[in-house]
Motif scaffolding. Structure first.
Motif, PDB file in Angstrom:
ATOM      1  N   GLY A 192      49.516  38.791  92.342  1.00 33.66           N
ATOM      2  CA  GLY A 192      50.036  37.681  91.553  1.00 33.66           C
ATOM      3  C   GLY A 192      50.627  38.159  90.237  1.00 33.66           C
ATOM      4  N   GLU A 193      49.947  39.093  89.589  1.00 36.92           N
ATOM      5  CA  GLU A 193      50.457  39.657  88.338  1.00 36.92           C
ATOM      6  C   GLU A 193      51.765  40.397  88.569  1.00 36.92           C
ATOM      7  OE1 GLU A 193      47.169  42.000  87.016  1.00 36.92           O
ATOM      8  OE2 GLU A 193      46.130  40.282  86.133  1.00 36.92           O
ATOM      9  N   LEU A 194      51.867  41.079  89.707  1.00 33.94           N
ATOM     10  CA  LEU A 194      53.102  41.798  90.040  1.00 33.94           C
ATOM     11  C   LEU A 194      54.260  40.838  90.239  1.00 33.94           C
ATOM     12  CD1 LEU A 194      54.519  44.458  90.753  1.00 33.94           C
ATOM     13  CD2 LEU A 194      53.738  44.122  93.105  1.00 33.94           C
ATOM     14  N   VAL A 195      54.005  39.735  90.919  1.00 31.47           N
ATOM     15  CA  VAL A 195      55.051  38.726  91.138  1.00 31.47           C
ATOM     16  C   VAL A 195      55.540  38.205  89.792  1.00 31.47           C
ATOM     17  CG1 VAL A 195      55.466  36.394  92.013  1.00 31.47           C
ATOM     18  CG2 VAL A 195      54.323  38.071  93.448  1.00 31.47           C
ATOM     19  N   ILE A 196      54.623  37.949  88.883  1.00 34.41           N
ATOM     20  CA  ILE A 196      55.005  37.433  87.572  1.00 34.41           C
ATOM     21  C   ILE A 196      55.737  38.499  86.761  1.00 34.41           C
ATOM     22  CG2 ILE A 196      54.085  36.622  85.358  1.00 34.41           C
ATOM     23  CD1 ILE A 196      51.848  35.243  87.052  1.00 34.41           C
ATOM     24  N   ALA A 197      55.231  39.744  86.782  1.00 31.47           N
ATOM     25  CA  ALA A 197      55.840  40.824  85.995  1.00 31.47           C
ATOM     26  C   ALA A 197      57.266  41.123  86.432  1.00 31.47           C
ATOM     27  CB  ALA A 197      54.989  42.084  86.098  1.00 31.47           C
ATOM     28  N   THR A 198      57.547  40.983  87.725  1.00 35.80           N
ATOM     29  CA  THR A 198      58.892  41.279  88.215  1.00 35.80           C
ATOM     30  C   THR A 198      59.840  40.097  88.055  1.00 35.80           C
ATOM     31  OG1 THR A 198      58.286  40.606  90.453  1.00 35.80           O
ATOM     32  CG2 THR A 198      58.084  42.948  89.920  1.00 35.80           C
ATOM     33  N   LYS A 246      39.012  42.332  97.397  1.00 33.09           N
ATOM     34  CA  LYS A 246      40.077  41.450  97.889  1.00 33.09           C
ATOM     35  C   LYS A 246      40.559  40.530  96.772  1.00 33.09           C
ATOM     36  CE  LYS A 246      41.272  38.115 101.418  1.00 33.09           C
ATOM     37  NZ  LYS A 246      40.840  37.328 102.548  1.00 33.09           N
ATOM     38  N   ASP A 247      39.637  39.980  95.996  1.00 30.32           N
ATOM     39  CA  ASP A 247      40.018  39.109  94.874  1.00 30.32           C
ATOM     40  C   ASP A 247      40.846  39.875  93.851  1.00 30.32           C
ATOM     41  OD1 ASP A 247      38.671  37.019  96.059  1.00 30.32           O
ATOM     42  OD2 ASP A 247      36.906  37.160  94.742  1.00 30.32           O
ATOM     43  N   ARG A 248      40.465  41.125  93.585  1.00 29.48           N
ATOM     44  CA  ARG A 248      41.208  41.946  92.631  1.00 29.48           C
ATOM     45  C   ARG A 248      42.620  42.219  93.140  1.00 29.48           C
ATOM     46  NH1 ARG A 248      38.842  47.592  91.509  1.00 29.48           N
ATOM     47  NH2 ARG A 248      37.049  46.321  90.989  1.00 29.48           N
ATOM     48  N   LYS A 249      42.721  42.501  94.438  1.00 31.14           N
ATOM     49  CA  LYS A 249      44.038  42.770  95.031  1.00 31.14           C
ATOM     50  C   LYS A 249      44.937  41.537  94.935  1.00 31.14           C
ATOM     51  CE  LYS A 249      46.172  44.368  99.318  1.00 31.14           C
ATOM     52  NZ  LYS A 249      45.914  44.797 100.699  1.00 31.14           N
ATOM     53  N   VAL A 250      44.389  40.363  95.252  1.00 34.06           N
ATOM     54  CA  VAL A 250      45.167  39.126  95.174  1.00 34.06           C
ATOM     55  C   VAL A 250      45.615  38.879  93.733  1.00 34.06           C
ATOM     56  CG1 VAL A 250      45.004  36.616  95.391  1.00 34.06           C
ATOM     57  CG2 VAL A 250      44.146  38.072  97.210  1.00 34.06           C
ATOM     58  N   LYS A 251      44.731  39.112  92.772  1.00 31.33           N
ATOM     59  CA  LYS A 251      45.077  38.917  91.360  1.00 31.33           C
ATOM     60  C   LYS A 251      46.190  39.881  90.944  1.00 31.33           C
ATOM     61  CE  LYS A 251      43.089  38.715  86.773  1.00 31.33           C
ATOM     62  NZ  LYS A 251      42.934  39.830  85.885  1.00 31.33           N
ATOM     63  N   GLN A 252      46.073  41.145  91.355  1.00 33.55           N
ATOM     64  CA  GLN A 252      47.090  42.132  91.006  1.00 33.55           C
ATOM     65  C   GLN A 252      48.435  41.800  91.640  1.00 33.55           C
ATOM     66  OE1 GLN A 252      45.108  45.733  92.241  1.00 33.55           O
ATOM     67  NE2 GLN A 252      44.458  46.194  90.158  1.00 33.55           N
ATOM     68  N   PRO A 280      50.157  51.647  89.282  1.00 34.27           N
ATOM     69  CA  PRO A 280      49.022  50.746  89.341  1.00 34.27           C
ATOM     70  C   PRO A 280      48.444  50.660  90.746  1.00 34.27           C
ATOM     71  CG  PRO A 280      51.039  49.521  89.305  1.00 34.27           C
ATOM     72  CD  PRO A 280      51.410  50.973  89.148  1.00 34.27           C
ATOM     73  N   PHE A 281      47.393  49.929  90.894  1.00 31.84           N
ATOM     74  CA  PHE A 281      46.716  49.690  92.149  1.00 31.84           C
ATOM     75  C   PHE A 281      46.039  50.918  92.714  1.00 31.84           C
ATOM     76  CE2 PHE A 281      48.395  45.637  91.920  1.00 31.84           C
ATOM     77  CZ  PHE A 281      49.757  45.673  91.841  1.00 31.84           C
ATOM     78  N   GLU A 282      45.830  51.944  91.878  1.00 29.06           N
ATOM     79  CA  GLU A 282      45.119  53.117  92.343  1.00 29.06           C
ATOM     80  C   GLU A 282      43.624  52.872  92.173  1.00 29.06           C
ATOM     81  OE1 GLU A 282      48.042  56.825  91.403  1.00 29.06           O
ATOM     82  OE2 GLU A 282      46.778  56.129  89.798  1.00 29.06           O
ATOM     83  N   LEU A 283      42.871  53.288  93.156  1.00 29.39           N
ATOM     84  CA  LEU A 283      41.424  53.199  93.035  1.00 29.39           C
ATOM     85  C   LEU A 283      40.938  54.354  92.179  1.00 29.39           C
ATOM     86  CD1 LEU A 283      40.227  52.284  96.628  1.00 29.39           C
ATOM     87  CD2 LEU A 283      40.279  50.837  94.616  1.00 29.39           C
TER      88      LEU A 283
END
Length: 109
Positions: free
Chosen positions: A30-36, A22-28, A101-104
């Protein structure tokens, strides 16, 4: 004789694993929001846009959004500065083939 299972330890390990994912998903996210560049929007506008996309019922519109997102990731995460609202997302999705991204990865499920 077989060693009894420690259910408490297993449950604790599973909870830790779930929290880590869950922490990794939230971080990703956030990174997506910044990248876009969406971090430049105020929080109300960003939330409204996300809610509108979730509520979208037209499958062709959702497919256009999906293709635009896929093109964003294939393009290396760089936004097109010249793209305006009249740009058709379906036409920009035919770029190269980077993995999304976001693939397991095996063993992460």
């Amino acid at each position: 004789m077989r060693k009894p299972r420690d259910f408490d330890a297993e449950l604790k390990a599973l909870n830790h694993r779930a929290r880590t994912l869950k922490d990794r998903k939230v971080k990703q996210l956030g990174e997506l929001v910044i990248a876009t560049g969406a971090d430049a929007l105020d929080i109300d506008t960003l939330a409204g846009g996300l809610l509108a996309m979730v509520a979208e019922t037209k499958s062709d519109r959702k497919e256009g959004l999906r293709k635009a997102g896929a093109a964003f990731f294939r393009g290396g995460g760089q936004r097109e500065t010249g793209a305006g609202p009249e740009t058709d997302p379906a036409t920009t999705a035919e770029a190269g083939g980077y993995a999304q991204p976001f693939e397991l990865k095996p063993g992460e499920n």
